[in-house]
Design a protein around this motif. Structure first.
Motif, PDB file in Angstrom:
ATOM      1  N   ILE A  10       0.833  -1.207   0.000  1.00 38.34           N
ATOM      2  CA  ILE A  10       0.000   0.000   0.000  1.00 38.34           C
ATOM      3  C   ILE A  10       0.866   1.256   0.000  1.00 38.34           C
ATOM      4  N   PHE A  11       1.900   1.287   0.836  1.00 30.18           N
ATOM      5  CA  PHE A  11       2.771   2.460   0.883  1.00 30.18           C
ATOM      6  C   PHE A  11       3.494   2.667  -0.449  1.00 30.18           C
ATOM      7  N   ASN A  12       4.157   1.624  -0.942  1.00 23.47           N
ATOM      8  CA  ASN A  12       4.934   1.774  -2.171  1.00 23.47           C
ATOM      9  C   ASN A  12       4.045   1.972  -3.392  1.00 23.47           C
ATOM     10  N   GLY A  13       2.854   1.383  -3.391  1.00 25.62           N
ATOM     11  CA  GLY A  13       1.903   1.654  -4.463  1.00 25.62           C
ATOM     12  C   GLY A  13       1.482   3.115  -4.473  1.00 25.62           C
ATOM     13  N   ALA A  14       1.312   3.679  -3.277  1.00 23.03           N
ATOM     14  CA  ALA A  14       0.964   5.101  -3.185  1.00 23.03           C
ATOM     15  C   ALA A  14       2.100   5.982  -3.698  1.00 23.03           C
ATOM     16  N   VAL A  15       3.338   5.588  -3.456  1.00 25.43           N
ATOM     17  CA  VAL A  15       4.488   6.363  -3.958  1.00 25.43           C
ATOM     18  C   VAL A  15       4.525   6.320  -5.486  1.00 25.43           C
ATOM     19  N   VAL A  16       4.314   5.137  -6.061  1.00 23.79           N
ATOM     20  CA  VAL A  16       4.294   5.009  -7.524  1.00 23.79           C
ATOM     21  C   VAL A  16       3.120   5.820  -8.091  1.00 23.79           C
ATOM     22  N   SER A  80       8.753  -8.255  -5.788  1.00 23.56           N
ATOM     23  CA  SER A  80       8.730  -8.177  -7.245  1.00 23.56           C
ATOM     24  C   SER A  80       7.882  -6.992  -7.701  1.00 23.56           C
ATOM     25  N   LEU A  81       6.760  -6.745  -7.015  1.00 20.24           N
ATOM     26  CA  LEU A  81       5.917  -5.611  -7.393  1.00 20.24           C
ATOM     27  C   LEU A  81       6.544  -4.268  -7.022  1.00 20.24           C
ATOM     28  N   ILE A  82       7.200  -4.216  -5.868  1.00 15.60           N
ATOM     29  CA  ILE A  82       7.847  -2.957  -5.467  1.00 15.60           C
ATOM     30  C   ILE A  82       8.990  -2.610  -6.414  1.00 15.60           C
ATOM     31  N   ILE A  83       9.834  -3.570  -6.708  1.00 14.00           N
ATOM     32  CA  ILE A  83      10.949  -3.334  -7.637  1.00 14.00           C
ATOM     33  C   ILE A  83      10.416  -2.987  -9.022  1.00 14.00           C
ATOM     34  N   GLY A 124       8.966  -8.236 -13.170  1.00 15.84           N
ATOM     35  CA  GLY A 124       8.454  -8.094 -11.811  1.00 15.84           C
ATOM     36  C   GLY A 124       6.941  -8.112 -11.770  1.00 15.84           C
ATOM     37  N   SER A 125       6.309  -7.409 -12.700  1.00 20.16           N
ATOM     38  CA  SER A 125       4.845  -7.410 -12.768  1.00 20.16           C
ATOM     39  C   SER A 125       4.314  -8.789 -13.130  1.00 20.16           C
ATOM     40  N   LEU A 126       4.970  -9.438 -14.072  1.00 18.72           N
ATOM     41  CA  LEU A 126       4.546 -10.774 -14.487  1.00 18.72           C
ATOM     42  C   LEU A 126       4.641 -11.771 -13.336  1.00 18.72           C
ATOM     43  N   ILE A 127       5.736 -11.747 -12.611  1.00 23.63           N
ATOM     44  CA  ILE A 127       5.902 -12.635 -11.450  1.00 23.63           C
ATOM     45  C   ILE A 127       4.848 -12.318 -10.397  1.00 23.63           C
ATOM     46  N   GLY A 128       4.640 -11.043 -10.122  1.00 21.98           N
ATOM     47  CA  GLY A 128       3.653 -10.640  -9.122  1.00 21.98           C
ATOM     48  C   GLY A 128       2.249 -11.095  -9.471  1.00 21.98           C
TER      49      GLY A 128
END
Length: 140
Positions: A10-16, A80-83, A124-128
């Protein structure tokens, strides 16, 4: 432990998401200054991709408690999603700013770095998403 992973996403998604929203200002500037259509397109892609990616990470952070998988799978999902998110931030903002797309390794230099960041983001998105599908299937 899933609560902590959920908070990370949630935090890192908000940063992106914030990076995507902020990239709307250069898009606006390029439009009102009637810059090159390629420049406008690059900022539009940056704006829309980063907002979409940030929302995806946020949503996965919200649903992660409802998925069933091992602690290792959750760890891989989160990182994987954060990276992936941050590599897309770097790729799209620097690419739009400097005029590179990073969709191929050539011409060598900054474009090659952006290409590498695209590859990291895509994998990373694919793995996630694969782990999310796995966890959702196990939740049935």
């Amino acid at each position: 432990m899933l609560g902590l992973y959920s908070k990370y996403l949630i935090f890192n998604g908000a940063v992106v998401l914030l990076a995507g929203l902020l990239s709307g200002f250069p898009l606006w500037y390029a439009i009102i200054r009637k810059m090159n259509p390629e420049k406008i397109h690059a900022w539009r892609v940056s704006h829309s991709v980063l907002i979409t990616d940030g929302l995806m990470i946020l949503i996965i952070g919200i649903i992660i408690p409802h998925l069933i998988f091992s602690d290792m799978a959750a760890w891989i999902l989160v990182w994987s999603l954060i990276i992936s998110g941050y590599s897309f931030v770097v790729t799209h903002i620097i690419g739009a700013w400097r005029g590179y797309r990073g969709l191929a390794a050539k011409p060598y230099g900054l474009n090659t770095i952006l290409f590498g960041a695209h590859i990291i983001g895509a994998f990373g998105s694919l793995i996630g998403i694969a782990i999310v599908l796995y966890g959702s299937l196990r939740a049935f």
